[in-house]
Design a protein around this motif. Structure first.
Motif, mmCIF file in Angstrom:
data_model
loop_
_atom_site.group_PDB
_atom_site.id
_atom_site.type_symbol
_atom_site.label_atom_id
_atom_site.label_comp_id
_atom_site.label_asym_id
_atom_site.label_seq_id
_atom_site.Cartn_x
_atom_site.Cartn_y
_atom_site.Cartn_z
ATOM 1 N N ASP A 1 23.633 54.737 -10.472
ATOM 2 C CA ASP A 1 22.225 53.924 -10.749
ATOM 3 C C ASP A 1 23.032 52.635 -9.650
ATOM 4 O O ASP A 1 23.397 51.988 -9.434
ATOM 5 C CB ASP A 1 22.537 53.092 -11.857
ATOM 6 C CG ASP A 1 21.389 52.178 -12.505
ATOM 7 O OD1 ASP A 1 20.889 51.396 -11.493
ATOM 8 O OD2 ASP A 1 21.259 52.033 -13.774
ATOM 9 N N ARG A 2 22.215 52.477 -8.113
ATOM 10 C CA ARG A 2 22.701 51.837 -7.478
ATOM 11 C C ARG A 2 22.192 50.061 -8.112
ATOM 12 O O ARG A 2 23.410 49.362 -7.639
ATOM 13 C CB ARG A 2 21.610 52.395 -6.578
ATOM 14 C CG ARG A 2 21.572 50.969 -4.848
ATOM 15 C CD ARG A 2 21.017 51.213 -4.046
ATOM 16 N NE ARG A 2 21.345 50.451 -2.926
ATOM 17 C CZ ARG A 2 19.910 49.534 -2.797
ATOM 18 N NH1 ARG A 2 19.093 49.429 -3.717
ATOM 19 N NH2 ARG A 2 20.045 48.712 -1.755
ATOM 20 N N ALA B 1 27.640 45.749 -12.423
ATOM 21 C CA ALA B 1 27.712 46.115 -14.091
ATOM 22 C C ALA B 1 27.660 47.229 -13.851
ATOM 23 O O ALA B 1 28.181 48.307 -12.966
ATOM 24 C CB ALA B 1 26.090 45.856 -14.883
ATOM 25 N N ALA B 2 27.840 48.244 -14.777
ATOM 26 C CA ALA B 2 28.185 49.221 -16.417
ATOM 27 C C ALA B 2 27.096 50.386 -15.734
ATOM 28 O O ALA B 2 26.147 50.100 -15.623
ATOM 29 C CB ALA B 2 28.817 49.329 -17.855
ATOM 30 N N ALA B 3 27.438 51.253 -14.814
ATOM 31 C CA ALA B 3 26.826 52.280 -15.345
ATOM 32 C C ALA B 3 26.593 53.484 -14.885
ATOM 33 O O ALA B 3 28.363 54.107 -15.024
ATOM 34 C CB ALA B 3 26.665 51.804 -12.659
ATOM 35 N N THR B 4 26.063 54.410 -15.160
ATOM 36 C CA THR B 4 25.910 55.783 -15.154
ATOM 37 C C THR B 4 24.963 56.637 -14.030
ATOM 38 O O THR B 4 24.398 55.800 -12.971
ATOM 39 C CB THR B 4 24.357 55.739 -15.970
ATOM 40 O OG1 THR B 4 23.665 55.053 -16.016
ATOM 41 C CG2 THR B 4 25.791 55.175 -17.152
ATOM 42 N N PHE B 5 25.305 58.185 -14.390
ATOM 43 C CA PHE B 5 24.595 58.891 -13.425
ATOM 44 C C PHE B 5 23.916 59.840 -14.019
ATOM 45 O O PHE B 5 24.170 59.319 -15.568
ATOM 46 C CB PHE B 5 25.363 59.739 -12.588
ATOM 47 C CG PHE B 5 26.473 60.532 -12.499
ATOM 48 C CD1 PHE B 5 25.959 61.997 -13.738
ATOM 49 C CD2 PHE B 5 28.018 60.066 -13.328
ATOM 50 C CE1 PHE B 5 26.777 62.460 -13.982
ATOM 51 C CE2 PHE B 5 28.858 60.561 -14.701
ATOM 52 C CZ PHE B 5 27.745 61.912 -14.476
ATOM 53 N N VAL B 6 22.937 60.246 -13.315
ATOM 54 C CA VAL B 6 22.051 61.252 -14.098
ATOM 55 C C VAL B 6 22.439 62.446 -12.841
ATOM 56 O O VAL B 6 22.418 62.603 -11.612
ATOM 57 C CB VAL B 6 20.946 61.009 -13.931
ATOM 58 C CG1 VAL B 6 20.363 60.140 -15.259
ATOM 59 C CG2 VAL B 6 19.802 60.859 -13.239
ATOM 60 N N THR C 1 16.935 54.723 -16.987
ATOM 61 C CA THR C 1 15.996 54.351 -18.763
ATOM 62 C C THR C 1 16.178 55.588 -19.776
ATOM 63 O O THR C 1 16.511 55.739 -20.507
ATOM 64 C CB THR C 1 15.273 52.949 -18.205
ATOM 65 O OG1 THR C 1 15.465 52.557 -17.399
ATOM 66 C CG2 THR C 1 14.517 52.953 -19.352
ATOM 67 N N THR C 2 15.489 56.232 -19.028
ATOM 68 C CA THR C 2 15.299 57.707 -20.060
ATOM 69 C C THR C 2 15.829 58.774 -18.998
ATOM 70 O O THR C 2 15.246 59.463 -18.418
ATOM 71 C CB THR C 2 13.854 57.407 -20.152
ATOM 72 O OG1 THR C 2 13.560 56.799 -20.659
ATOM 73 C CG2 THR C 2 13.711 58.796 -20.667
#
Length: 207
Positions: free
Chosen positions: A135-136, A143-148, A199-200
């Motif tokens: 999540d660029r 901020a806290a970031a995730t990956f998919v 987001t989803t």
């Protein structure tokens, strides 16, 4: 970058003045970027480095993989300004328990995209290539970031692939996925578009 040149070799990086060629930082160990961060990114970095200049945001991306035994994590640092000698937002992404090898990354407007070659934990069996998107927008502000990820693609007979990296000033149309291009081991260049939905995540596509 605009004023600097950053070079990385396995486990080290150095920053140079783009005009004069003079060194302005380093050489430093890549893991020094994660000093005080804790975890495998600080203590068990294994190299396979990538440095990219995010031309859209005028920021630097510096990465390496890490793991207590085999590489299981991707360590990504995003500079807080256009100055590669300054401070960084630091991230450690745990990808899983397999052996994640050969990370290659690309900048895209909606994410930082990465390809990995995945092996079993012993490193003896190729399980297939796997794509990731980070999540660029979150990473640029710390901020806290995730990956998919769509998971391993095709299995052990699927050729490795690489993500596209945006060059120049013309951005792709909004919503266009990052093109991943496979090595033409079968004589065909397979191209897949990776559209990440942070987001989803279930709406993420790799087609």
């Amino acid at each position: 970058g605009a004023t600097q040149y950053v070079q990385m070799v396995n486990e080290g990086y150095q920053v140079f003045n783009k005009t004069t060629g003079a060194s302005v930082l380093g050489p430093n160990g890549i893991s020094s970027l994660w000093s005080g961060f804790g975890g495998v990114c600080e203590s068990n970095g294994h190299g396979d480095p990538v440095v990219l200049y995010d031309k859209i945001a005028n920021r630097w991306l510096i990465s390496q993989f890490a793991g207590a035994s085999v590489p299981t994590d991707e360590c990504i640092a995003i500079s807080t300004t256009s100055d590669a000698t300054g401070t960084y937002f630091r991230y450690a992404f745990h990808l899983g328990t397999n052996f994640f090898d050969y990370p290659h990354l690309g900048v895209w407007p909606d994410g930082y995209y990465m390809a990995m070659n995945v092996f079993n934990t012993a490193g003896t069996t190729f399980l297939g290539p796997q794509a990731f998107a980070f999540d660029r927008s979150k990473m640029l502000i710390g901020a806290a970031a995730t990956f998919v990820s769509p998971g391993i693609t095709g299995g052990g007979t699927e050729p490795p692939f690489l993500p596209a990296d945006l060059d120049g000033s013309i951005q792709p149309a909004t919503g266009v996925g990052n093109p991943f291009v496979s090595f033409p081991g079968s004589g065909t260049y397979k191209v897949r578009l990776f559209h990440a939905d942070f987001t989803t995540p279930s709406n993420t596509t790799f087609t």
